[in-house]
Design a protein around this motif. Sequence first.
Motif, short mmCIF file in Angstrom:
data_model
loop_
_atom_site.label_atom_id
_atom_site.label_comp_id
_atom_site.label_asym_id
_atom_site.label_seq_id
_atom_site.Cartn_x
_atom_site.Cartn_y
_atom_site.Cartn_z
N ALA A 141 0.84 -1.20 0.00
CA ALA A 141 0.00 0.00 0.00
C ALA A 141 0.87 1.25 0.00
CB ALA A 141 -0.90 -0.01 1.23
N PHE A 142 0.25 2.40 -0.37
CA PHE A 142 0.95 3.68 -0.45
C PHE A 142 0.12 4.77 0.19
CE2 PHE A 142 3.12 1.45 -3.87
CZ PHE A 142 4.43 1.88 -3.73
N THR A 143 0.80 5.75 0.73
CA THR A 143 0.12 6.91 1.31
C THR A 143 -0.70 7.62 0.24
OG1 THR A 143 1.89 7.21 2.93
CG2 THR A 143 0.46 9.11 2.50
N GLY A 144 -1.98 7.85 0.55
CA GLY A 144 -2.85 8.58 -0.36
C GLY A 144 -3.31 7.81 -1.58
N ALA A 145 -3.08 6.50 -1.61
CA ALA A 145 -3.42 5.73 -2.82
C ALA A 145 -4.91 5.43 -2.89
CB ALA A 145 -2.63 4.42 -2.84
N GLY A 146 -5.51 5.87 -3.99
CA GLY A 146 -6.86 5.47 -4.33
C GLY A 146 -6.79 4.50 -5.49
N SER A 147 -7.84 4.43 -6.28
CA SER A 147 -7.88 3.44 -7.35
C SER A 147 -6.86 3.73 -8.45
CB SER A 147 -9.29 3.36 -7.95
OG SER A 147 -9.71 4.62 -8.42
N VAL A 148 -6.53 5.02 -8.69
CA VAL A 148 -5.54 5.34 -9.73
C VAL A 148 -4.16 4.85 -9.31
CG1 VAL A 148 -4.41 7.19 -11.01
CG2 VAL A 148 -6.86 7.32 -10.54
N ARG A 149 -3.76 5.14 -8.07
CA ARG A 149 -2.45 4.69 -7.60
C ARG A 149 -2.41 3.16 -7.47
NH1 ARG A 149 1.93 7.31 -5.03
NH2 ARG A 149 3.68 5.87 -5.22
N GLU A 150 -3.51 2.56 -7.09
CA GLU A 150 -3.56 1.10 -7.03
C GLU A 150 -3.34 0.49 -8.40
OE1 GLU A 150 -6.57 0.32 -3.21
OE2 GLU A 150 -7.38 0.46 -5.23
N LEU A 151 -3.95 1.08 -9.43
CA LEU A 151 -3.75 0.61 -10.79
C LEU A 151 -2.30 0.79 -11.22
CD1 LEU A 151 -4.77 -0.43 -13.54
CD2 LEU A 151 -5.46 1.93 -14.07
N MET A 152 -1.70 1.94 -10.90
CA MET A 152 -0.30 2.18 -11.23
C MET A 152 0.60 1.14 -10.56
SD MET A 152 -0.17 6.35 -10.87
CE MET A 152 1.55 6.24 -10.37
N THR A 153 0.35 0.88 -9.28
CA THR A 153 1.18 -0.07 -8.54
C THR A 153 1.05 -1.47 -9.11
OG1 THR A 153 0.90 1.26 -6.53
CG2 THR A 153 1.68 -1.01 -6.25
N PHE A 154 -0.17 -1.86 -9.44
CA PHE A 154 -0.39 -3.18 -10.02
C PHE A 154 0.36 -3.32 -11.35
CE2 PHE A 154 -2.78 -6.00 -12.86
CZ PHE A 154 -2.83 -7.16 -12.10
N ARG A 155 0.30 -2.29 -12.20
CA ARG A 155 0.99 -2.35 -13.48
C ARG A 155 2.51 -2.38 -13.30
NH1 ARG A 155 -1.67 -0.37 -18.22
NH2 ARG A 155 0.21 0.81 -18.73
N ARG A 156 3.01 -1.66 -12.32
CA ARG A 156 4.45 -1.71 -12.03
C ARG A 156 4.87 -3.11 -11.58
NH1 ARG A 156 6.41 3.49 -8.48
NH2 ARG A 156 5.66 5.18 -9.80
N LEU A 157 4.08 -3.70 -10.71
CA LEU A 157 4.41 -5.04 -10.22
C LEU A 157 4.38 -6.05 -11.36
CD1 LEU A 157 2.44 -5.07 -6.84
CD2 LEU A 157 4.92 -4.97 -7.13
N ARG A 158 3.39 -5.96 -12.23
CA ARG A 158 3.32 -6.89 -13.35
C ARG A 158 4.50 -6.67 -14.30
NH1 ARG A 158 2.27 -10.65 -13.93
NH2 ARG A 158 0.70 -11.12 -15.50
N ALA A 159 4.90 -5.41 -14.50
CA ALA A 159 6.06 -5.13 -15.35
C ALA A 159 7.34 -5.70 -14.75
CB ALA A 159 6.21 -3.63 -15.57
N ALA A 160 7.38 -5.81 -13.41
CA ALA A 160 8.54 -6.38 -12.73
C ALA A 160 8.46 -7.90 -12.62
CB ALA A 160 8.68 -5.77 -11.33
N GLY A 161 7.43 -8.49 -13.21
CA GLY A 161 7.29 -9.94 -13.19
C GLY A 161 6.59 -10.49 -11.97
N ILE A 162 5.96 -9.62 -11.19
CA ILE A 162 5.24 -10.04 -9.98
C ILE A 162 3.79 -10.29 -10.33
CG2 ILE A 162 4.63 -9.47 -7.61
CD1 ILE A 162 7.63 -9.68 -8.03
N ARG A 163 3.33 -11.52 -10.12
CA ARG A 163 1.93 -11.86 -10.36
C ARG A 163 1.33 -12.48 -9.11
NH1 ARG A 163 -1.44 -15.83 -10.89
NH2 ARG A 163 -3.19 -15.77 -12.36
N PRO A 164 0.48 -11.73 -8.39
CA PRO A 164 -0.13 -12.30 -7.19
C PRO A 164 -1.19 -13.35 -7.54
CG PRO A 164 -1.04 -10.14 -7.62
CD PRO A 164 0.07 -10.35 -8.62
N ASP A 165 -1.38 -14.28 -6.65
CA ASP A 165 -2.47 -15.25 -6.81
C ASP A 165 -3.77 -14.69 -6.24
OD1 ASP A 165 -1.03 -17.98 -7.65
OD2 ASP A 165 0.26 -16.92 -6.23
N TRP A 166 -3.64 -13.89 -5.17
CA TRP A 166 -4.79 -13.22 -4.57
C TRP A 166 -4.43 -11.75 -4.38
CZ3 TRP A 166 -2.89 -17.87 -2.60
CH2 TRP A 166 -3.74 -18.99 -2.74
N LEU A 167 -5.42 -10.88 -4.59
CA LEU A 167 -5.20 -9.45 -4.48
C LEU A 167 -6.32 -8.82 -3.66
CD1 LEU A 167 -3.41 -7.02 -5.46
CD2 LEU A 167 -5.06 -6.75 -7.32
N PHE A 168 -5.93 -8.13 -2.57
CA PHE A 168 -6.88 -7.36 -1.76
C PHE A 168 -6.77 -5.90 -2.15
CE2 PHE A 168 -6.84 -11.05 1.01
CZ PHE A 168 -8.13 -11.07 1.52
#
Length: 384
Positions: free
Chosen positions: A116-143
Amino acid sequence: MLSKFRVPVGLLMEAFMPKLFLPPVSTGRRAALWGLFFFACAQVVLSLYLNERRPELRDPAFGLRLRTLQKRLRENPTAPLVILLGSSRVLNGLAPAHMTVTLDQERVAPLIFNFAFTGAGSVRELMTFRRLRAAGIRPDWLFLETWPVLWPEEGAFAERRLIVEEELHWTDLTVLSRYLPGKCDFFANALKGNLVPLLCYRSRMLHASARFLLSRELEQRLAQEEEDWACPDGTGWLPYRKIPADLAAQRREVEKGLLVAAPLLNPLRISPDSDRALRELLDQCRADGIKTALFLMPEHSACRSWYTPQTRAVVGSYLRQLSQDYQVPVFDTRDWVSDAYFADFCHLTPQGVGPFSERFGRDVLRPWVQGKPLAPEVLFHAHP
């Protein structure tokens, strides 16, 4: 006899001397263009290097925790992954170290990480998810945390006020152009950080390689920045540090929420950008086969009292629609923590994190990950 050759010799000197000692104008221009070309190439290579190998130099909040997560995954290569995304309420309020989740005897226990990040709403959550996927991180479950105060994208909680332009990646720009338009200086600073990283991140690069070139004050500030985002237990969780000294101080912190948060709830408006970003994230999770859930974090009783009947109706209608559209559960933990364990109207103190995280792991995460029926009391129910 020599006089006959005086003119030809002069002409020869005029013809050859400039070529021998003074470069033609075209050659100097060509050299300058080649110099600019190699400088631009060097900046592109450096930008790619920072994104791929040293993300903590561009964005310590993301990069340091990414490296921690990658280290945990290398240590547990067969463990399934649970990622928690959200705002500072999740960052400071959910500690995976207090969650015990087991699967069947043949499967390794999942690795749980708070991203999680300070001040993160749905836009920052989407950014973080895309960054993680670009880094090869694929969660099995996402909260995914969802908080009505962030839905309007207005006031002190508007994400455009909280995202730091210099810390953006190339992959972020497409998200921001769609969901946070109309801020030219925002994109100009973001492009500057990616096109000329040597200028924007010079201090951090010197801090990593040649600290003696930095002033003592700057060196201490950068060291503190690293310490602020270094995970104490390797789970991504960071304790909330602005702890009130007594009940009177806590009351004042709660009253601040009446000024900055309550107006966003009455009347409650859902920003189209916030809604579209959340739906894009849910669409991507569905396409990738990632099991996803939404959840509401605990709130001080004063904060819950700011929800008018109209506000509760909007919250209920919106969350029910999301749950139906994407077949995702919505967990409601807003009243799980007593007021004594709040530092303000929405952040938990470290003393309240342990009990809350244990209950969240036991009553929410464990049955959901194990595929067991969910207790009705943990699911969101709209109150009329």
